[in-house]
Design a protein around this motif. Structure first.
Motif, PDB file in Angstrom:
ATOM      1  N   ILE A  12       0.828  -1.189  -0.070  1.00  0.00           N
ATOM      2  CA  ILE A  12      -0.096  -0.036  -0.040  1.00  0.00           C
ATOM      3  C   ILE A  12       0.978   1.292  -0.135  1.00  0.00           C
ATOM      4  N   ILE A  13       1.814   1.240   0.913  1.00  0.00           N
ATOM      5  CA  ILE A  13       2.800   2.358   0.855  1.00  0.00           C
ATOM      6  C   ILE A  13       3.371   2.556  -0.369  1.00  0.00           C
ATOM      7  N   ALA A  14       3.862   1.557  -1.144  1.00  0.00           N
ATOM      8  CA  ALA A  14       4.448   1.601  -2.437  1.00  0.00           C
ATOM      9  C   ALA A  14       3.489   2.017  -3.383  1.00  0.00           C
ATOM     10  N   VAL A  15       2.349   1.576  -3.546  1.00  0.00           N
ATOM     11  CA  VAL A  15       1.345   2.145  -4.433  1.00  0.00           C
ATOM     12  C   VAL A  15       0.860   3.243  -4.314  1.00  0.00           C
ATOM     13  N   LEU A  16       0.851   3.820  -2.997  1.00  0.00           N
ATOM     14  CA  LEU A  16       0.433   5.281  -2.824  1.00  0.00           C
ATOM     15  C   LEU A  16       1.573   6.445  -3.511  1.00  0.00           C
ATOM     16  N   SER A  17       3.031   5.719  -3.107  1.00  0.00           N
ATOM     17  CA  SER A  17       4.071   6.507  -3.533  1.00  0.00           C
ATOM     18  C   SER A  17       4.152   6.498  -5.169  1.00  0.00           C
ATOM     19  N   MET A  18       3.982   5.406  -5.915  1.00  0.00           N
ATOM     20  CA  MET A  18       3.904   5.389  -7.345  1.00  0.00           C
ATOM     21  C   MET A  18       2.890   6.401  -7.880  1.00  0.00           C
ATOM     22  N   GLY A  60       7.586   9.811  -4.778  1.00  0.00           N
ATOM     23  CA  GLY A  60       7.506   8.594  -5.911  1.00  0.00           C
ATOM     24  C   GLY A  60       8.693   7.773  -5.919  1.00  0.00           C
ATOM     25  N   ARG A  61       9.803   8.085  -5.509  1.00  0.00           N
ATOM     26  CA  ARG A  61      10.972   7.164  -5.363  1.00  0.00           C
ATOM     27  C   ARG A  61      11.088   6.173  -4.410  1.00  0.00           C
ATOM     28  N   ILE A  62      10.126   6.428  -3.467  1.00  0.00           N
ATOM     29  CA  ILE A  62      10.002   5.344  -2.453  1.00  0.00           C
ATOM     30  C   ILE A  62       9.362   4.016  -3.052  1.00  0.00           C
ATOM     31  N   ALA A  63       8.578   4.004  -4.005  1.00  0.00           N
ATOM     32  CA  ALA A  63       7.875   2.878  -4.591  1.00  0.00           C
ATOM     33  C   ALA A  63       8.654   1.729  -5.047  1.00  0.00           C
ATOM     34  N   PHE A 228      -2.286  -4.998  -6.932  1.00  0.00           N
ATOM     35  CA  PHE A 228      -1.281  -4.290  -7.672  1.00  0.00           C
ATOM     36  C   PHE A 228      -1.320  -4.667  -9.140  1.00  0.00           C
ATOM     37  N   TYR A 229      -1.502  -5.832  -9.525  1.00  0.00           N
ATOM     38  CA  TYR A 229      -1.597  -6.120 -11.183  1.00  0.00           C
ATOM     39  C   TYR A 229      -2.760  -5.449 -11.743  1.00  0.00           C
TER      40      TYR A 229
END
Length: 252
Positions: A12-18, A60-63, A228-229
């Motif tokens: 979820i963290i990665a998706v929000l960042s992306m 966005g670099r976190i993702a 995510f897919y």
């Protein structure tokens, strides 16, 4: 340090960042900033838009490092490697024309291929490295070839992704060494070897991902296998539609 993040929390963290990153690129930059007439905003308002775009892009670099880490976790714990490959491959193909539309403005572009292809290639590298087991020289060659292929094919994330995936896998149980090497990969792949490179905002943001990764507790968390897919191509397509048919006509 108490490990508090499950795999689903990291996702979820990665998706929000992306999402912030793509919102910055597709909506703010390509939609508003590059199309709005000079008279539409005051200098102060335009500067705020630019700053907001930059901040979202930096966040966005976190993702990507988190997605690379989760790929390794998936590889280590999957009960069906063939299905894992198939899912990544199918959604990489589905996402490509959507990615091209959103990023390049055309349904077919060879400028850059979407990040799912990078993860798919990384998964292939892991399979080969695992097969040869303790042969470190061959492992290095395989990882190097994977990095070269990612560069030649212009995959989103390039050799940065392949190197991170390799580090997260090879040093999976050595937290300190894994973190140090991941930092090194981020710094080297940033291609800025000056002092500024160590305090560059995108680099520091990428480092933040390692904090989240090191707080991973090894639990899967909420079942969201296909989230995510589907989210990846869906949000790109929605942003493309919003930018093309709402934002650009409104500001032009």
């Amino acid at each position: 340090m108490k490990k508090i993040f499950t795999g689903s929390t990291l996702k979820i963290i990665a998706v929000l960042s992306m999402t912030l990153d793509h919102f910055s690129k597709i909506i703010l930059k390509d939609g508003i900033i590059l199309n709005a007439p000079y008279s539409m905003f005051t200098d102060a308002q335009f500067n705020i838009l630019m700053i907001l775009s930059d901040v979202f892009s930096i966040l966005g670099r976190i993702a990507f490092p988190i997605f690379c880490f989760l790929l390794v976790e998936g590889f280590l714990h999957t009960h069906d490697l063939k299905r894992y490959f198939l899912n990544l491959g199918i959604f990489a193909i589905i996402s490509e024309p959507v990615y091209d539309l959103a990023i390049a403005g055309t349904a077919f572009s060879f400028t850059q291929q979407n990040a799912l292809f990078t993860l798919l290639l990384g998964l292939g590298v892991l399979v080969l490295v695992k097969k040869i087991k303790q042969n470190s020289i061959v492992s290095i060659i395989i990882i190097f070839l994977g990095a070269v292929i990612s560069f030649i094919c212009k995959l989103d994330g390039w050799y940065y992704g392949i190197c991170l995936i390799a580090v997260f896998y090879l040093f999976h149980d050595k937290t300190a060494l894994k973190t140090i090497l991941a930092v090194l990969v981020m710094y080297v792949c940033g291609l800025d070897f000056s002092i500024w490179g160590l305090i560059e905002p995108n680099f520091l943001s990428a480092l933040t991902s390692l904090i989240f990764i090191n707080l991973y507790n090894g639990q899967r968390g909420i079942k969201m296998k296909y989230f995510f897919y589907w989210f990846y191509p869906t949000h790109l397509f929605l942003f493309f539609l919003i930018s093309t048919y709402i934002v650009i006509p409104m500001v032009s």
